[in-house]
Design a protein around this motif. Structure first.
Motif, mmCIF file in Angstrom:
data_model
loop_
_atom_site.group_PDB
_atom_site.id
_atom_site.type_symbol
_atom_site.label_atom_id
_atom_site.label_comp_id
_atom_site.label_asym_id
_atom_site.label_seq_id
_atom_site.Cartn_x
_atom_site.Cartn_y
_atom_site.Cartn_z
ATOM 1 N N HIS A 1 97.021 75.430 23.423
ATOM 2 C CA HIS A 1 95.629 75.012 23.279
ATOM 3 C C HIS A 1 95.197 75.324 21.850
ATOM 4 N N CYS A 2 94.866 74.296 21.076
ATOM 5 C CA CYS A 2 94.419 74.473 19.702
ATOM 6 C C CYS A 2 92.973 73.999 19.573
ATOM 7 N N ALA A 3 92.224 74.667 18.710
ATOM 8 C CA ALA A 3 90.813 74.317 18.504
ATOM 9 C C ALA A 3 90.518 74.156 17.026
ATOM 10 N N TRP A 4 89.646 73.203 16.723
ATOM 11 C CA TRP A 4 89.130 72.978 15.371
ATOM 12 C C TRP A 4 87.693 73.475 15.390
ATOM 13 N N LEU A 5 87.439 74.586 14.697
ATOM 14 C CA LEU A 5 86.125 75.221 14.752
ATOM 15 C C LEU A 5 85.339 75.091 13.460
ATOM 16 N N CYS A 6 85.845 74.345 12.526
ATOM 17 C CA CYS A 6 85.213 74.175 11.219
ATOM 18 C C CYS A 6 84.088 73.133 11.306
ATOM 19 N N SER A 7 83.048 73.301 10.526
ATOM 20 C CA SER A 7 81.977 72.303 10.501
ATOM 21 C C SER A 7 82.342 71.122 9.586
ATOM 22 N N CYS A 8 83.476 71.218 8.907
ATOM 23 C CA CYS A 8 83.958 70.131 8.056
ATOM 24 C C CYS A 8 84.625 69.059 8.927
ATOM 25 N N PRO A 9 84.913 67.888 8.368
ATOM 26 C CA PRO A 9 85.553 66.837 9.165
ATOM 27 C C PRO A 9 86.901 67.296 9.739
ATOM 28 N N MET A 10 87.159 66.944 10.984
ATOM 29 C CA MET A 10 88.401 67.316 11.647
ATOM 30 C C MET A 10 89.569 66.544 11.050
ATOM 31 N N VAL A 11 90.705 67.221 10.911
ATOM 32 C CA VAL A 11 91.933 66.570 10.456
ATOM 33 C C VAL A 11 93.035 66.865 11.457
ATOM 34 N N GLU A 12 93.952 65.919 11.590
ATOM 35 C CA GLU A 12 95.117 66.096 12.449
ATOM 36 C C GLU A 12 96.352 65.675 11.678
ATOM 37 N N PRO A 13 97.502 66.227 12.036
ATOM 38 C CA PRO A 13 98.742 65.840 11.362
ATOM 39 C C PRO A 13 99.044 64.359 11.573
ATOM 40 N N VAL A 14 99.748 63.786 10.625
ATOM 41 C CA VAL A 14 100.208 62.408 10.785
ATOM 42 C C VAL A 14 101.285 62.417 11.849
ATOM 43 N N ALA A 15 101.183 61.499 12.801
ATOM 44 C CA ALA A 15 102.114 61.456 13.927
ATOM 45 C C ALA A 15 103.518 61.097 13.458
ATOM 46 N N ASN A 16 104.494 61.646 14.142
ATOM 47 C CA ASN A 16 105.888 61.311 13.896
ATOM 48 C C ASN A 16 106.155 59.972 14.573
ATOM 49 N N TYR B 1 99.607 71.713 12.992
ATOM 50 C CA TYR B 1 98.172 71.890 13.240
ATOM 51 C C TYR B 1 97.658 73.164 12.566
ATOM 52 N N LEU B 2 98.426 74.244 12.666
ATOM 53 C CA LEU B 2 97.992 75.503 12.061
ATOM 54 C C LEU B 2 97.876 75.384 10.552
ATOM 55 N N LEU B 3 98.769 74.654 9.916
ATOM 56 C CA LEU B 3 98.710 74.470 8.458
ATOM 57 C C LEU B 3 97.442 73.729 8.022
ATOM 58 N N LEU B 4 96.897 72.916 8.911
ATOM 59 C CA LEU B 4 95.683 72.165 8.591
ATOM 60 C C LEU B 4 94.400 72.922 8.909
ATOM 61 N N GLY B 5 94.530 74.105 9.535
ATOM 62 C CA GLY B 5 93.346 74.904 9.814
ATOM 63 C C GLY B 5 92.953 75.021 11.270
ATOM 64 N N TRP B 6 93.738 74.434 12.172
ATOM 65 C CA TRP B 6 93.466 74.587 13.595
ATOM 66 C C TRP B 6 93.792 76.014 14.006
ATOM 67 N N ILE B 7 93.197 76.463 15.094
ATOM 68 C CA ILE B 7 93.418 77.810 15.618
ATOM 69 C C ILE B 7 94.116 77.689 16.970
ATOM 70 N N ALA B 8 95.193 78.445 17.144
ATOM 71 C CA ALA B 8 95.893 78.469 18.434
ATOM 72 C C ALA B 8 95.204 79.488 19.343
#
Length: 63
Positions: free
Chosen positions: A41-56, A19-26
């Motif tokens: 607890h991680c947050a996505w605070l960017c105004s750009c589209p949210m991204v999440e890691p591909v699930a294992n 998550y951190l590599l994609l820009g999320w904040i811990a």
């Protein structure tokens, strides 16, 4: 006025680096709590589209 949207996730400890590599904040919300032993607890605070890691996929199947 521009409204900002934030997304929040409770992320398993082992998935936090992805998550951190994609820009999320811990955030320290769970530190010092029993839940904080397993999740962050991680947050996505960017105004750009949210991204999440591909699930294992193997983990999701319980393998």
């Amino acid at each position: 006025m521009v409204k900002a949207i934030s997304f929040h996730r409770w992320v398993r400890i082992e998935d936090v680096p992805d998550y951190l590599l994609l820009g999320w904040i811990a955030l320290p919300t769970l530190q010092g709590t029993p839940h904080g032993e397993w999740s962050v607890h991680c947050a996505w605070l960017c105004s750009c589209p949210m991204v999440e890691p591909v699930a294992n996929r193997e983990h999701e199947r319980g393998q």
